[in-house]
Scaffold this active site. Sequence first.
Site, PDB file in Angstrom:
ATOM      1  N   ASP A   6       0.849  -1.183   0.000  1.00  0.00           N
ATOM      2  CA  ASP A   6       0.000   0.000   0.000  1.00  0.00           C
ATOM      3  C   ASP A   6       0.890   1.241   0.000  1.00  0.00           C
ATOM      4  O   ASP A   6       1.711   1.422   0.902  1.00  0.00           O
ATOM      5  CB  ASP A   6      -0.883  -0.024   1.252  1.00  0.00           C
ATOM      6  CG  ASP A   6      -1.903   1.094   1.307  1.00  0.00           C
ATOM      7  OD1 ASP A   6      -1.970   1.904   0.361  1.00  0.00           O
ATOM      8  OD2 ASP A   6      -2.632   1.157   2.314  1.00  0.00           O
ATOM      9  N   ASP A 100      -3.180   2.697  -5.775  1.00  0.00           N
ATOM     10  CA  ASP A 100      -2.048   2.741  -4.840  1.00  0.00           C
ATOM     11  C   ASP A 100      -1.866   1.471  -4.012  1.00  0.00           C
ATOM     12  O   ASP A 100      -1.160   1.475  -3.019  1.00  0.00           O
ATOM     13  CB  ASP A 100      -2.177   3.957  -3.923  1.00  0.00           C
ATOM     14  CG  ASP A 100      -3.322   3.854  -2.937  1.00  0.00           C
ATOM     15  OD1 ASP A 100      -4.288   3.105  -3.199  1.00  0.00           O
ATOM     16  OD2 ASP A 100      -3.259   4.527  -1.891  1.00  0.00           O
ATOM     17  N   GLU A 101      -2.483   0.370  -4.441  1.00  0.00           N
ATOM     18  CA  GLU A 101      -2.358  -0.893  -3.704  1.00  0.00           C
ATOM     19  C   GLU A 101      -2.273  -2.068  -4.661  1.00  0.00           C
ATOM     20  O   GLU A 101      -2.907  -2.057  -5.715  1.00  0.00           O
ATOM     21  CB  GLU A 101      -3.574  -1.132  -2.801  1.00  0.00           C
ATOM     22  CG  GLU A 101      -3.762  -0.131  -1.702  1.00  0.00           C
ATOM     23  CD  GLU A 101      -5.045  -0.394  -0.935  1.00  0.00           C
ATOM     24  OE1 GLU A 101      -4.951  -0.992   0.148  1.00  0.00           O
ATOM     25  OE2 GLU A 101      -6.115  -0.019  -1.434  1.00  0.00           O
TER      26      GLU A 101
END
Length: 179
Positions: A6, A100-101
Amino acid sequence: MFALVDCNAFFASCEQVFRPDLKHQPVVVLSNNDGCVIARSAAAKPLVAMQAPLPSLLPLIRQGKIHAFSANPVLYKDMSRRVIQTLQQFSAGVEQYSIDEAFLNLKGFDPTTLEDYGQTIRHTVQRWTGIPVSVGIASTKTLAKLAAQAAKGHPQHQGVFDLNRRPDPDAFLASQAVG
């Protein structure tokens, strides 16, 4: 076994990559049309709430206490691509979960070395892209997501939390709020 990687304060971190003078500074990113805050660096979190409207930030901006940026989706997409390409060096099974992960499939890896592997992932992503990340490791994707939150939220974990290496994982799970 899975890891969830993350990116920390992703949009703000992307802005800081291209403005290294703002590293460790309060940075916020504003929504389309600069309506409200959609991302905050760690240094900005004590000063500005998520969804804070731009007019409420103007005194802080004028005083130089925070740095505000208009959202730059093209930049964020490109930086996301760079992070994912970096993660592909660590697992053949990378599944992007959001901008974003990403989940990494760690099946077949030595479970006793996964925490160190998570640190290697963190340091490599930071070095190759400039983006700080947290890594959660667990036996399922759901638990890896929870572990990533623990990695991010508690400095003593140094950005990596391997739920399987906890002496009492059930106690950790029982301590988590469910909502």
